[in-house]
Design a protein around this motif. Structure first.
Motif, PDB file in Angstrom:
ATOM      1  N   ILE A  97       0.764  -1.303  -0.054  1.00  0.00           N
ATOM      2  CA  ILE A  97      -0.259   0.089  -0.196  1.00  0.00           C
ATOM      3  C   ILE A  97       0.819   1.173   0.209  1.00  0.00           C
ATOM      4  O   ILE A  97       0.625   2.507  -0.781  1.00  0.00           O
ATOM      5  N   VAL A  98       1.923   1.206   0.718  1.00  0.00           N
ATOM      6  CA  VAL A  98       2.812   2.440   0.743  1.00  0.00           C
ATOM      7  C   VAL A  98       3.441   2.748  -0.783  1.00  0.00           C
ATOM      8  O   VAL A  98       3.449   3.745  -1.018  1.00  0.00           O
ATOM      9  N   ARG A  99       3.874   1.617  -1.281  1.00  0.00           N
ATOM     10  CA  ARG A  99       4.221   1.678  -2.601  1.00  0.00           C
ATOM     11  C   ARG A  99       3.239   2.391  -3.460  1.00  0.00           C
ATOM     12  O   ARG A  99       3.446   3.002  -4.589  1.00  0.00           O
ATOM     13  N   LEU A 100       2.048   1.776  -3.388  1.00  0.00           N
ATOM     14  CA  LEU A 100       1.108   2.249  -4.512  1.00  0.00           C
ATOM     15  C   LEU A 100       0.602   3.567  -4.244  1.00  0.00           C
ATOM     16  O   LEU A 100       0.603   4.444  -5.004  1.00  0.00           O
ATOM     17  N   VAL A 101       0.474   4.256  -2.908  1.00  0.00           N
ATOM     18  CA  VAL A 101       0.239   5.472  -2.590  1.00  0.00           C
ATOM     19  C   VAL A 101       1.283   6.362  -3.004  1.00  0.00           C
ATOM     20  O   VAL A 101       1.082   7.462  -3.547  1.00  0.00           O
ATOM     21  N   MET A 102       2.764   5.866  -2.909  1.00  0.00           N
ATOM     22  CA  MET A 102       3.790   6.967  -3.033  1.00  0.00           C
ATOM     23  C   MET A 102       4.078   6.988  -4.850  1.00  0.00           C
ATOM     24  O   MET A 102       4.289   7.939  -5.114  1.00  0.00           O
ATOM     25  N   ARG A 103       3.492   5.906  -5.330  1.00  0.00           N
ATOM     26  CA  ARG A 103       3.468   5.817  -6.850  1.00  0.00           C
ATOM     27  C   ARG A 103       2.297   6.724  -7.515  1.00  0.00           C
ATOM     28  O   ARG A 103       2.804   7.762  -8.445  1.00  0.00           O
ATOM     29  N   GLN A 104       1.217   6.760  -6.724  1.00  0.00           N
ATOM     30  CA  GLN A 104       0.185   7.464  -7.123  1.00  0.00           C
ATOM     31  C   GLN A 104       0.381   9.152  -6.979  1.00  0.00           C
ATOM     32  O   GLN A 104       0.225  10.070  -7.751  1.00  0.00           O
ATOM     33  N   ALA A 105       1.142   9.239  -5.771  1.00  0.00           N
ATOM     34  CA  ALA A 105       1.392  10.729  -5.650  1.00  0.00           C
ATOM     35  C   ALA A 105       2.809  11.101  -6.555  1.00  0.00           C
ATOM     36  O   ALA A 105       2.598  12.233  -6.906  1.00  0.00           O
ATOM     37  N   LEU A 106       3.582  10.218  -6.625  1.00  0.00           N
ATOM     38  CA  LEU A 106       4.736  10.633  -7.480  1.00  0.00           C
ATOM     39  C   LEU A 106       4.152  10.749  -8.856  1.00  0.00           C
ATOM     40  O   LEU A 106       4.889  12.113  -9.645  1.00  0.00           O
ATOM     41  N   MET A 107       3.240  10.332  -9.363  1.00  0.00           N
ATOM     42  CA  MET A 107       2.579  10.590 -10.859  1.00  0.00           C
ATOM     43  C   MET A 107       2.032  11.934 -10.695  1.00  0.00           C
ATOM     44  O   MET A 107       1.865  12.428 -11.897  1.00  0.00           O
ATOM     45  N   ARG A 108       1.596  12.541  -9.801  1.00  0.00           N
ATOM     46  CA  ARG A 108       1.133  13.860  -9.803  1.00  0.00           C
ATOM     47  C   ARG A 108       1.937  15.003  -9.665  1.00  0.00           C
ATOM     48  O   ARG A 108       1.449  16.200  -9.823  1.00  0.00           O
ATOM     49  N   LEU A 109       3.251  14.582  -9.528  1.00  0.00           N
ATOM     50  CA  LEU A 109       4.216  15.755  -9.577  1.00  0.00           C
ATOM     51  C   LEU A 109       4.565  16.195 -10.974  1.00  0.00           C
ATOM     52  O   LEU A 109       4.366  15.232 -12.072  1.00  0.00           O
ATOM     53  N   SER A 143      16.162  22.706  -4.656  1.00  0.00           N
ATOM     54  CA  SER A 143      14.819  23.190  -4.812  1.00  0.00           C
ATOM     55  C   SER A 143      13.905  22.480  -5.102  1.00  0.00           C
ATOM     56  O   SER A 143      12.720  22.328  -4.707  1.00  0.00           O
ATOM     57  N   GLN A 144      14.191  21.894  -6.289  1.00  0.00           N
ATOM     58  CA  GLN A 144      12.839  20.892  -6.900  1.00  0.00           C
ATOM     59  C   GLN A 144      12.748  19.813  -5.993  1.00  0.00           C
ATOM     60  O   GLN A 144      11.578  19.217  -5.935  1.00  0.00           O
ATOM     61  N   ALA A 145      13.824  19.378  -5.298  1.00  0.00           N
ATOM     62  CA  ALA A 145      13.572  18.252  -4.320  1.00  0.00           C
ATOM     63  C   ALA A 145      13.096  18.715  -3.354  1.00  0.00           C
ATOM     64  O   ALA A 145      11.912  17.817  -2.548  1.00  0.00           O
ATOM     65  N   HIS A 146      13.124  19.917  -2.707  1.00  0.00           N
ATOM     66  CA  HIS A 146      12.278  20.394  -1.359  1.00  0.00           C
ATOM     67  C   HIS A 146      10.878  20.489  -1.821  1.00  0.00           C
ATOM     68  O   HIS A 146       9.915  20.197  -1.021  1.00  0.00           O
ATOM     69  N   TYR A 147      10.584  21.036  -3.127  1.00  0.00           N
ATOM     70  CA  TYR A 147       9.262  21.383  -3.288  1.00  0.00           C
ATOM     71  C   TYR A 147       8.285  20.104  -3.573  1.00  0.00           C
ATOM     72  O   TYR A 147       7.226  19.990  -3.346  1.00  0.00           O
ATOM     73  N   ALA A 148       8.994  19.149  -4.369  1.00  0.00           N
ATOM     74  CA  ALA A 148       8.594  17.799  -4.517  1.00  0.00           C
ATOM     75  C   ALA A 148       8.213  17.283  -3.451  1.00  0.00           C
ATOM     76  O   ALA A 148       7.106  16.606  -3.312  1.00  0.00           O
ATOM     77  N   LEU A 149       9.135  17.105  -2.304  1.00  0.00           N
ATOM     78  CA  LEU A 149       8.815  16.500  -1.273  1.00  0.00           C
ATOM     79  C   LEU A 149       7.493  17.057  -0.387  1.00  0.00           C
ATOM     80  O   LEU A 149       6.792  16.474   0.246  1.00  0.00           O
ATOM     81  N   ALA A 150       7.723  18.401  -0.461  1.00  0.00           N
ATOM     82  CA  ALA A 150       6.347  19.005   0.257  1.00  0.00           C
ATOM     83  C   ALA A 150       5.111  18.729  -0.594  1.00  0.00           C
ATOM     84  O   ALA A 150       4.351  18.493   0.086  1.00  0.00           O
ATOM     85  N   ARG A 151       5.323  18.583  -1.719  1.00  0.00           N
ATOM     86  CA  ARG A 151       3.989  18.332  -2.561  1.00  0.00           C
ATOM     87  C   ARG A 151       3.317  17.133  -2.366  1.00  0.00           C
ATOM     88  O   ARG A 151       2.390  16.440  -2.056  1.00  0.00           O
ATOM     89  N   LEU A 152       4.560  15.913  -2.027  1.00  0.00           N
ATOM     90  CA  LEU A 152       4.364  14.667  -1.759  1.00  0.00           C
ATOM     91  C   LEU A 152       3.555  14.410  -0.519  1.00  0.00           C
ATOM     92  O   LEU A 152       2.769  13.690  -0.091  1.00  0.00           O
ATOM     93  N   ARG A 153       4.074  15.352   0.472  1.00  0.00           N
ATOM     94  CA  ARG A 153       3.414  15.337   1.845  1.00  0.00           C
ATOM     95  C   ARG A 153       1.976  15.743   1.884  1.00  0.00           C
ATOM     96  O   ARG A 153       1.144  15.323   2.609  1.00  0.00           O
ATOM     97  N   GLU A 154       1.683  16.835   0.759  1.00  0.00           N
ATOM     98  CA  GLU A 154       0.324  17.163   0.642  1.00  0.00           C
ATOM     99  C   GLU A 154      -0.725  16.050   0.040  1.00  0.00           C
ATOM    100  O   GLU A 154      -1.801  16.012   0.374  1.00  0.00           O
ATOM    101  N   LEU A 155       0.023  15.471  -0.962  1.00  0.00           N
ATOM    102  CA  LEU A 155      -0.747  14.259  -1.870  1.00  0.00           C
ATOM    103  C   LEU A 155      -1.087  13.234  -1.129  1.00  0.00           C
ATOM    104  O   LEU A 155      -1.797  12.450  -1.088  1.00  0.00           O
ATOM    105  N   ALA A 156       0.037  12.872  -0.245  1.00  0.00           N
ATOM    106  CA  ALA A 156      -0.129  11.363   0.530  1.00  0.00           C
ATOM    107  C   ALA A 156       0.579  11.910   2.209  1.00  0.00           C
ATOM    108  O   ALA A 156       1.556  11.480   2.361  1.00  0.00           O
ATOM    109  N   PRO A 157      -0.459  12.379   2.760  1.00  0.00           N
ATOM    110  CA  PRO A 157      -0.138  13.052   4.239  1.00  0.00           C
ATOM    111  C   PRO A 157       0.244  11.580   5.095  1.00  0.00           C
ATOM    112  O   PRO A 157       1.193  11.750   6.154  1.00  0.00           O
TER     113      PRO A 157
END
Length: 173
Positions: A97-109, A143-157
């Motif tokens: 489930i962690v991998r699926l959630v991460m993949r879904q969030a990753l695809m929204r970046l 900076s891209q890594a910082h923004y991406a990690l912040a966005r991933l936190r929003e997409l998959a709290p």
């Protein structure tokens, strides 16, 4: 060994790693196969020059990134296929489930942020290597890594604790 044998050896030795990168960039096995196939055709056309280069795999990875970003730009639809969340409650112990959630969030970046996350954290590349592959500065990678990690936190709290670990690790590198 002729040119084709040399190229076949390269593909045999690097196909799995390149396919994994293509999958992480696209989020879809079929698109990843198409992406890898188109990039390998480009590499084959340039193989006479690349076979003498120290690391033709780096060229192939950069071509994967560039081709994926190019495909995303040309894409007419902004829709991304996503599955509904599972009916059962989330369990931190369930790595599937962690991998699926991460993949879904990753695809929204956005493609550039996704590429930074894939290279830095999935492929464990340094900031310098990532910057070279993406043809940008180290500051841009940070900076891209910082923004991406912040966005991933929003997409998959529910993944936020794992993402904090990544940033903490990063600070000590």
């Amino acid at each position: 060994m002729d040119r084709n044998d040399s190229f076949r050896g390269f593909v045999a030795g690097h196909q799995q790693a390149l396919m994994r990168t293509a999958y992480l960039l696209t989020g879809d096995a079929h698109q990843a196969e198409d992406l890898l196939q188109s990039v390998l055709l480009k590499v084959l056309r340039r193989w006479s020059r690349l076979s003498h280069v120290e690391c033709p795999e780096a060229y192939a990875r950069k071509a994967l990134l560039n081709q994926c970003i190019s495909w995303r730009r040309r894409r007419v639809s902004t829709e991304l296929p996503t599955a509904d969340p599972p009916d059962r409650p989330y369990s931190g112990e369930d790595s599937t489930i962690v991998r699926l959630v991460m993949r879904q969030a990753l695809m929204r970046l956005p493609p550039r942020q996704r590429a930074v996350i894939v290279l830095r954290y999935y492929e464990d590349r340094t900031e310098r290597e990532t910057a070279e592959l993406l043809n940008c500065s180290i500051g841009t990678v940070k900076s891209q890594a910082h923004y991406a990690l912040a966005r991933l936190r929003e997409l998959a709290p529910e993944l936020a604790p794992k993402l904090v670990d990544l940033e903490t690790e990063e600070a000590y590198r």
